[in-house]
Design a protein around this motif. Structure first.
Motif, PDB file in Angstrom:
ATOM      1  N   SER A  49      -7.314  39.062  56.544  1.00 53.66           N
ATOM      2  CA  SER A  49      -7.089  37.668  56.141  1.00 53.66           C
ATOM      3  C   SER A  49      -8.256  36.796  56.586  1.00 53.66           C
ATOM      4  CB  SER A  49      -5.802  37.135  56.784  1.00 53.66           C
ATOM      5  OG  SER A  49      -4.661  37.745  56.238  1.00 53.66           O
ATOM      6  N   PRO A  52      -8.082  35.635  49.361  1.00 52.05           N
ATOM      7  CA  PRO A  52      -7.712  34.837  48.190  1.00 52.05           C
ATOM      8  C   PRO A  52      -7.062  35.663  47.090  1.00 52.05           C
ATOM      9  CG  PRO A  52     -10.091  35.179  48.255  1.00 52.05           C
ATOM     10  CD  PRO A  52      -9.549  35.674  49.561  1.00 52.05           C
ATOM     11  N   ALA A  54      -4.791  37.907  47.840  1.00 47.82           N
ATOM     12  CA  ALA A  54      -3.444  38.182  48.363  1.00 47.82           C
ATOM     13  C   ALA A  54      -3.070  39.656  48.245  1.00 47.82           C
ATOM     14  CB  ALA A  54      -2.406  37.310  47.661  1.00 47.82           C
ATOM     15  N   ASP A  93      -3.366  33.980  53.114  1.00 44.90           N
ATOM     16  CA  ASP A  93      -4.412  33.285  52.366  1.00 44.90           C
ATOM     17  C   ASP A  93      -5.149  32.217  53.172  1.00 44.90           C
ATOM     18  OD1 ASP A  93      -2.234  31.647  52.616  1.00 44.90           O
ATOM     19  OD2 ASP A  93      -2.269  30.910  50.549  1.00 44.90           O
TER      20      ASP A  93
END
Length: 394
Positions: A49, A52, A54, A93
């Motif tokens: 993380s 973008p 996911a 995100d």
């Protein structure tokens, strides 16, 4: 010239219906052995993380709230405890780790990891039977007891205990959350932050409706399913595919956090996405679980659906199950009323993946509700162990 990756001893474990990357504190790079930006940066990179896309393609995370978790364990600094347990909920995100609460599901794996990694004194581990691991949950400053099965002096992971939301059976681990609503000094009184079993929650653009605001296991906002347009039988796609619904839930959660005194301004809710949780309840109904298993109203006491990190959970968070059991044991809460009201020490509730039993011992003293213990069973096992590799964090 680019520096090579660093490697860190780690164990990938399932605990309950969650998965996470487990570390011993002293195995982390020195800069990450204390709370702060360096620790967060390494753990974010481990999970993959912020992503973008996911997907967590470039990390160990599973791109869901229940599989984007990290755990740091060490020999306990507290008297009469074996292990200190610190949990980090990693956003998918955003470059953010929420350290504000516990993960009840991964708690089931803490005892096993502690035993296998030398954090529990060998004199306390039986040859056969159960090892009682005394856990200090550092995020919420609470004591948890794990009863870990032992065979031939080693953790027993295989078994026939089935947990809805987990595909395969394993060994049962009983977890006791002691004084789950107590303050750090051991005094109760913060279980209902407003002092009420039921409040009227006013949420702009959503409406006004009853809510039970409780701090047990994890701060949780309970509302009636019918008051917000649901039945309580919903599965993940019914909620998570509806962006407008998710936005409404987040707004309800934010105003609930404000009423609970967890934040001082509504904008602060985004900085503590892990807590409070929001859940909706309903009386029992027949429904089909996500696995295709039929859940019959006669076999459950109520229906509960809960959101974690902005999405409907596929089963039930362990800490939210503690909140459910606690609230169900106290006559007059929305959870208790959905279960039919009256005194009760345990409930079986239906969630998207099936059912779960949780018990709690509640009593009223001098007008204040106290819960001495909440109990539930989970399972856990090691999925992989060795080293996790990450690029150096400059």
């Amino acid at each position: 010239m680019f520096k090579p990756q660093i490697r860190i001893p780690a164990t990938y474990m399932r605990g309950g219906t969650s998965k996470g990357v487990f570390f011993k504190l002293d195995d982390l790079p020195e800069a990450a052995q204390v709370a702060g930006a360096a620790r967060d940066a390494i753990l974010l990179r481990v999970i993959g993380s912020p992503d973008p896309y996911a997907k967590h393609t470039d990390g160990m995370g599973g791109a869901t709230s229940s599989t984007s978790k990290t755990v740091i364990l060490s020999k306990s600094s507290k008297a009469d405890h074996d292990v200190d347990y610190l949990f980090g909920q990693v956003a998918i995100d955003k470059p953010f780790i929420d350290w504000s609460g516990n993960c009840g599901n991964l708690t089931a794996a803490v005892g096993a990891f502690a035993i296998s990694n030398g954090l529990v004194d060998s004199s306390r581990i039986p040859l056969d039977g159960h090892c009682i691991v005394r856990i200090w949950q550092a995020n919420i400053q609470k004591t948890i007891i794990a009863h870990v099965p032992i065979t031939a002096g080693e953790v027993q992971e295989t078994g026939d205990f089935e947990l809805d939301g987990v595909t395969f059976p394993a060994a049962e681990v009983q977890i006791e959350f002691l004084d789950p609503a107590a303050d750090e000094d051991g005094e109760g009184g913060a279980m209902f932050p407003t002092g009420n079993l039921v409040d009227t929650l006013e949420v702009p653009e959503v409406g006004s409706f009853p809510a039970t605001l409780i701090n047990a296991g994890i701060p949780t906002i309970f509302v009636n399913a019918k008051d917000i347009g649901y039945t309580g039988m919903e599965l993940q796609d019914d909620i998570n595919a509806d962006q407008a619904a998710l936005a409404r839930f987040e707004l309800i959660r934010a105003y609930g956090a404000l009423k609970m005194g967890l934040i001082s301004h509504i904008s602060e809710a985004a900085t503590r996405a892990h807590t409070p949780k929001i859940a909706f309840v309903a009386p029992p109904l027949n429904y089909m679980a996500s696995s295709g298993k039929a859940v019959h109203a006669k076999d459950i006491d109520l229906l509960v659906r809960a959101l974690s990190m902005g999405k409907l959970h596929h089963a039930m968070m362990g800490t939210a199950a503690v909140a459910i059991g606690t609230a169900a044991a106290i006559s007059g809460t929305l959870v208790n009323l959905a279960a039919g009201g009256g005194a009760r020490q345990n409930v079986v509730f239906g969630h998207p993946s099936g059912t779960l039993r949780v018990g709690a011992q509640a009593q009223q003293t001098d007008g204040q509700w106290q819960v001495t213990k909440a109990i539930m069973s989970r399972s856990a096992r090691v999925l992989m162990e060795g080293w996790v590799r990450v690029p150096p964090q400059d």
